[in-house]
Structure formats: C-alpha cells, structure tokens
Design an enzyme around this catalytic site. Structure first.
Site, PDB file in Angstrom:
ATOM      1  N   LYS A  42      25.793  -7.055  -5.367  1.00  0.00           N
ATOM      2  CA  LYS A  42      25.284  -8.424  -5.414  1.00  0.00           C
ATOM      3  C   LYS A  42      26.358  -9.446  -5.086  1.00  0.00           C
ATOM      4  O   LYS A  42      26.112 -10.648  -5.168  1.00  0.00           O
ATOM      5  CB  LYS A  42      24.716  -8.711  -6.809  1.00  0.00           C
ATOM      6  CG  LYS A  42      23.662  -7.705  -7.262  1.00  0.00           C
ATOM      7  CD  LYS A  42      23.327  -7.903  -8.724  1.00  0.00           C
ATOM      8  CE  LYS A  42      22.662  -6.663  -9.303  1.00  0.00           C
ATOM      9  NZ  LYS A  42      22.589  -6.707 -10.780  1.00  0.00           N
ATOM     10  N   ARG A  48      17.643  -5.008 -21.754  1.00  0.00           N
ATOM     11  CA  ARG A  48      16.772  -5.634 -20.764  1.00  0.00           C
ATOM     12  C   ARG A  48      15.332  -5.187 -20.957  1.00  0.00           C
ATOM     13  O   ARG A  48      15.064  -4.038 -21.320  1.00  0.00           O
ATOM     14  CB  ARG A  48      17.218  -5.256 -19.347  1.00  0.00           C
ATOM     15  CG  ARG A  48      18.703  -5.377 -19.099  1.00  0.00           C
ATOM     16  CD  ARG A  48      19.237  -6.759 -19.402  1.00  0.00           C
ATOM     17  NE  ARG A  48      18.587  -7.765 -18.588  1.00  0.00           N
ATOM     18  CZ  ARG A  48      19.002  -8.134 -17.388  1.00  0.00           C
ATOM     19  NH1 ARG A  48      20.097  -7.588 -16.882  1.00  0.00           N
ATOM     20  NH2 ARG A  48      18.365  -9.034 -16.698  1.00  0.00           N
ATOM     21  N   PRO A  83      17.707 -12.820  -7.306  1.00  0.00           N
ATOM     22  CA  PRO A  83      18.660 -11.986  -6.603  1.00  0.00           C
ATOM     23  C   PRO A  83      19.015 -10.646  -7.224  1.00  0.00           C
ATOM     24  O   PRO A  83      19.659 -10.573  -8.270  1.00  0.00           O
ATOM     25  CB  PRO A  83      19.922 -12.866  -6.531  1.00  0.00           C
ATOM     26  CG  PRO A  83      19.741 -13.924  -7.550  1.00  0.00           C
ATOM     27  CD  PRO A  83      18.379 -13.854  -8.085  1.00  0.00           C
ATOM     28  N   GLU A  84      18.610  -9.596  -6.556  1.00  0.00           N
ATOM     29  CA  GLU A  84      19.218  -8.279  -6.724  1.00  0.00           C
ATOM     30  C   GLU A  84      19.701  -7.890  -5.336  1.00  0.00           C
ATOM     31  O   GLU A  84      19.662  -8.702  -4.421  1.00  0.00           O
ATOM     32  CB  GLU A  84      18.209  -7.283  -7.290  1.00  0.00           C
ATOM     33  CG  GLU A  84      17.759  -7.656  -8.706  1.00  0.00           C
ATOM     34  CD  GLU A  84      16.982  -6.551  -9.396  1.00  0.00           C
ATOM     35  OE1 GLU A  84      17.179  -5.374  -9.036  1.00  0.00           O
ATOM     36  OE2 GLU A  84      16.177  -6.850 -10.278  1.00  0.00           O
TER      37      GLU A  84
END
Length: 252
Positions: free
Chosen positions: A59, A240, A2-3
DNA sequence: AGGTCTGTTCAGCT
DNA sequence: TAGCTGAACAGACC
C-alpha cells in the site's frame, strides 16, 4: 478505499497524469500528514523538480524525482485517494498538494487524516508485494508462527498490500476459517491460499477496487455466501471486523 | 450520544 | 528476544 488494488490504481493515475510536469509549489503545511518533516521541508526538496517514475509495494507508493532529487513517499491510509487536476477540496481535505507550473495539481485527498506524505520512505519493514510473492516465499513467511491466518495476511512485514477486505475475500476463496492458526496449515493449504490471494487481487485491480469482489459485496447486515447462500458469520479477528462462510470455511 | 470504519504504530503482555 | 494483541491515532458518517 485503499488496499493494494486501489493503491495500484492510484499509482497508475500518477504515472498517467502527473509525471514530467514541473512542480511550482507544494502545500505541506499539515504536520500530522507530513510527519516527521517540518512544514516547508518537503516543499523545499521538491519545488522546481519533476516526478519521473511511480512505484508501489503493498500500500506504499513512492515517486522518483528528476536530477537526483529525493523520492516522494505517499500512503493513502484508511480513506485517502489521489486527485489529479481536480478543483481543491473543501474543509482542508487536500492534506498535501503539488501545484504544477502548467496550472494543474496533484492532491492527497482524505476526509480523515491518516494519509501520509514523506520524503524517501523507509521500505525495509515491508514484506514482498502480495501480488508478486513467490510460492516459496509465501510458504516460508505466511506459514511461520502461531497467529490466526488472517493476522498473518494482514501483517505488512510478512506480505505488503493485504487489508481487511482483501483478507476476508482471500480466505473465503481458499475455504479457510480466518481464526485458524497458521500452525495447522499444510503446504497445500498455503499454496491454495496464495492462489486465492493472487486471483482476488487480480480481479479487484481489473474491476477497479476491492469493493467489487464477491464476498466483500456481501458484508454488512444480512450478508450471504455468494456460493451457497448461507448466512455469513461475523466476529472480530485480529482486531478487525471479519466475515466468513461457516459452510465453506469450516473451523479447523 | 455512541458505535463504526478499507491502516499503521507502539506499549505491553506472554 | 520474538511474537502477538489491543489501544490510540483523526474525523466523517450512521
């Protein structure tokens, strides 16, 4: 999964398949997923009600309920998705479940446990949705500070909805090195970045998820730039894993 | 056995 | 105080 693009698909699935069905029972026993609510608290607030409207910002999703009931906030975390009218998952992967009077169900399904269900979620710390932010807002919000561009894009209080993969795709399309400070960007750079973000987001939603867009498909070992074939660079930026093309995204 | 991972949050630093 | 970084969170997968 999920983005923003995946969450928009989940929101649409709720809108298409879960509204106007009376809630008979709620499984909110996972006190980590349902924090800070105590077990039974969400259930007591929702049983007997119907979902009426499904919203999304970034989100975060929230679903209105009928008759003055509370909103149900849902967040998919790192690996969650919405399963409607599917058989229950094994291993407690259905972390939160609404059972409808008609026998169907809506489950927040997540092999990990970073998804979240809560009543009346607080949206005050979320920036404008990344798919809808205006040029003026984008310049003012993203262009402020000294952080690397990628960190700025990932900050949900600046813009809501950009995750690690969409950030890399956007920076690749805009031709900007993710490690450069936003201080170095001019207004044309910021406008180009916004154009790239909107186009990448639109493409990902239309094609069914952020995995479908061009740079994202190349991540992993041996990835090459979809435009020029150069080997992609890889580093940790803003905590990240980050991929970029050293040819098309030159350092400042 | 150890490293990785699409997200969020909070302690702690500058 | 504001802004920023990195570890912690949970658990499957390679």
């Amino acid at each position: 999964m999920p983005e923003l693009p995946e969450v928009e698909c989940a929101r649409a699935a709720i809108e298409d398949g879960a509204l106007r069905r009376r809630i008979a029972a709620v499984d909110d026993a996972d006190s980590y997923v349902c924090r800070p609510h105590a077990p039974g608290e969400i259930g007591a607030a929702l049983e007997g009600r119907e979902l009426t409207v499904a919203h999304r910002r970034g989100k975060t999703m929230w679903v209105e309920t009928d008759d003055g009931g509370p909103d149900l906030g849902l967040h998919l975390g790192m690996a969650g998705w919405i399963a409607i009218d599917e058989d229950p998952a094994p291993n407690h992967w259905d972390r939160f479940t609404l059972s409808f009077e008609d026998g169907g169900r809506l489950a927040l399904r997540d092999k990990r446990r970073l998804s979240r269900a809560r009543l009346d979620p607080d949206l005050a710390d979320l920036g404008p949705d990344a798919a809808e932010v205006s040029r003026t807002q984008f310049r003012r919000r993203v262009g402020r500070g000294t952080a690397p561009i990628k960190a700025r894009l990932l900050d949900q209080s600046v813009l809501a909805g950009v995750g690690n993969l969409l950030a890399d795709e956007t920076l690749w399309r805009a031709g900007l090195d993710p490690r450069r400070s936003v201080e170095e960007l001019g207004l044309e750079d910021l406008d180009e970045l916004r154009r790239a973000l909107r186009a990448a987001t639109r493409d990902a939603i239309r094609r069914g998820g952020v995995h479908t867009v061009r740079l994202v498909r190349e991540r992993g070992r041996g990835g090459r730039c979809p435009a020029c074939g150069s080997g992609l660079s890889r580093a940790t930026v803003s905590g990240r894993t980050t991929f970029w093309c050293p040819q098309h995204q030159p350092p400042g």
